[in-house]
Design a protein around this motif. Sequence first.
Motif, PDB file in Angstrom:
ATOM      1  N   THR A 122      46.037  46.915  31.240  1.00  0.00           N
ATOM      2  CA  THR A 122      45.623  46.861  32.632  1.00  0.00           C
ATOM      3  C   THR A 122      44.104  46.748  32.709  1.00  0.00           C
ATOM      4  O   THR A 122      43.390  47.563  32.113  1.00  0.00           O
ATOM      5  N   GLU A 146      49.842  53.183  34.041  1.00  0.00           N
ATOM      6  CA  GLU A 146      49.971  51.893  34.705  1.00  0.00           C
ATOM      7  C   GLU A 146      50.381  50.804  33.717  1.00  0.00           C
ATOM      8  O   GLU A 146      51.235  49.968  34.015  1.00  0.00           O
ATOM      9  N   GLN A 194      43.199  45.592  40.207  1.00  0.00           N
ATOM     10  CA  GLN A 194      43.610  45.613  38.807  1.00  0.00           C
ATOM     11  C   GLN A 194      44.537  44.445  38.505  1.00  0.00           C
ATOM     12  O   GLN A 194      45.085  43.820  39.411  1.00  0.00           O
ATOM     13  N   ASP A 247      48.052  57.687  45.575  1.00  0.00           N
ATOM     14  CA  ASP A 247      47.133  56.798  44.863  1.00  0.00           C
ATOM     15  C   ASP A 247      46.306  55.978  45.848  1.00  0.00           C
ATOM     16  O   ASP A 247      45.102  55.776  45.651  1.00  0.00           O
ATOM     17  N   TRP A 307      45.509  54.963  33.665  1.00  0.00           N
ATOM     18  CA  TRP A 307      45.627  53.573  33.240  1.00  0.00           C
ATOM     19  C   TRP A 307      46.663  53.410  32.138  1.00  0.00           C
ATOM     20  O   TRP A 307      47.323  52.370  32.042  1.00  0.00           O
ATOM     21  N   ASN A 321      54.029  51.225  32.766  1.00  0.00           N
ATOM     22  CA  ASN A 321      54.896  50.764  33.852  1.00  0.00           C
ATOM     23  C   ASN A 321      54.981  49.239  33.880  1.00  0.00           C
ATOM     24  O   ASN A 321      56.052  48.655  34.082  1.00  0.00           O
ATOM     25  N   SER A 322      53.840  48.578  33.673  1.00  0.00           N
ATOM     26  CA  SER A 322      53.826  47.114  33.698  1.00  0.00           C
ATOM     27  C   SER A 322      54.646  46.537  32.554  1.00  0.00           C
ATOM     28  O   SER A 322      55.397  45.568  32.737  1.00  0.00           O
ATOM     29  N   TYR A 373      51.478  45.838  45.048  1.00  0.00           N
ATOM     30  CA  TYR A 373      51.595  45.260  43.714  1.00  0.00           C
ATOM     31  C   TYR A 373      52.396  43.970  43.818  1.00  0.00           C
ATOM     32  O   TYR A 373      53.444  43.934  44.469  1.00  0.00           O
ATOM     33  N   CYS A 389      52.826  56.700  45.712  1.00  0.00           N
ATOM     34  CA  CYS A 389      52.027  55.524  46.047  1.00  0.00           C
ATOM     35  C   CYS A 389      50.985  55.837  47.124  1.00  0.00           C
ATOM     36  O   CYS A 389      49.803  55.506  46.955  1.00  0.00           O
TER      37      CYS A 389
END
Length: 374
Positions: free
Chosen positions: A62, A83, A53, A203, A80, A86-87, A28, A200
Motif C-alpha cells: 500500500t 491495509e 492510498q 478511520d 498499513w 486486506n488488499s 475504496y 470505516c
Amino acid sequence: MLAMNLLVFFVAAVQIYSVAPVIHTLNYFETSSQVAKLPDYLEVAYVDGVQIQQFDSNHRETKVKHDWVNKITQDNPHFWKRETENSIRNEQVNKVNIEIAKKRFNQTGGLFTSECPLVKFISCAGVHMIQLMKGCEWDDETGDVDGSMHLIYDGEDFISFEAKTMTWIAAHPQAFITKLKWDQIDEYNEASKNYYTEKCPSDLKKHVSNGRDFLTRTELPKVSLLQKTPSSPVTCHATGFYPITSSLFWRKNGEEIHEDVEMGQTLPNHDGTFQTSVDLKVEVTPAAEREYECVFQLAGVSEDIVIKLDAGSILSNARIQEEQDRKKAVTIAVPLVVLALVAVAAAVLAKRLKSKQAKYSQASVSTDSEPISG
C-alpha cells in the motif's frame, strides 16, 4: 486500443462524491481485470474525493499519496500492514469471483457467434472485469454514518449491500444465487455492518482530522475557451480547481441557459485537483460576443470567474497543439494511464450510485471480501 476502449467506457460522466460540504466520505475502488497492460488488481482509496492510498498487484504494497495520511499510524502502528493484507485478500477473492461469474454467465462461446455478439467482443475474448465500490460516509454535523458496497461485472450492475438495513440487493438475475447465500451468513452480514458503520467511519474521522488543512483548501482553476473548428461548439474548460463542488455554465444576457448547451464531465487531475467543461452551440459573431459568457463558481468562493465569448481568445486545434507541444505533453507512461483509468472508473461508479439513490446508498468501503459463490 483496448485501453482506449476501456477509457471511453469509463468516461461516462462524473461528479465524484458530489455531496453536501458537511458529508465526508471514505471510498475504496477495486478493479480486478484480465486486461493486458493493467495490473490484475488495483485498489485506490479516497477521502472526500482526494486519493490517499493505492495498492496494485504488481507492487504488492500500500502506497500513501500524502504525508498527512501517515498520521493515522500514530494510534495504530500496524495500520498499513493491515491495509496491505486486506488488499491481498481482496485480490484473491476477486480472482475467484471472475471465474465464478464467467461460469454464471456461461461465457465460453467463440467470437462473433450467436452466443457471442459483437457488442460482447471484449468479454467473449476472455477479457473480464470486476469493479467494486465500497465505503462509508459521515455527517460531521449530525454524527450520522452509513455505508454500502456496490459490485459491477463487465460493466453491468451485479449486487449491492446497504449497511443500515443489512440488505443485499441483486441487480442482475445471475446475482440471486449470491444474494441467497449471503443473506444466510449472519456473521458476514454483522461483520460488514460493523465495518461500514463503525470501523470505516472511525478511520474516516481520523483522516479528516489529520488532513483538514489539505481537504479544506481552495484552488481556483484556469478557465479557457476551446473550439476544434470554426463550426464546432465552443467549449468552456476549467481545470485545476478544488474542491470538486463547483458549477460551470453559459449565460446569455446575464441569464443561465440550457438550450444548445451540453455539460461535460468532471474529471480528476493527477495532482488532486479537478477539471470540467461545458459546450455551447453558437456562431461566434460580434453580436454573440456581446451576449454570451461562461461562468465558473466554486464552493466557498464568493466571486465568480467570468469569461466573455471572444473570438480572439478561443484556442483552436492548432493553438491547442502548440501548447501541448510546448509543454511536451506527447507521451503518457502506462502507470499514469492505469491511474487515470482507475480514477475515472471510480467517478463512474460514484455517479451510478448517485443516480440510483432509491436503491443504493450514496457512499461505499471495505470489509473482508466474500466469494460470490459457485
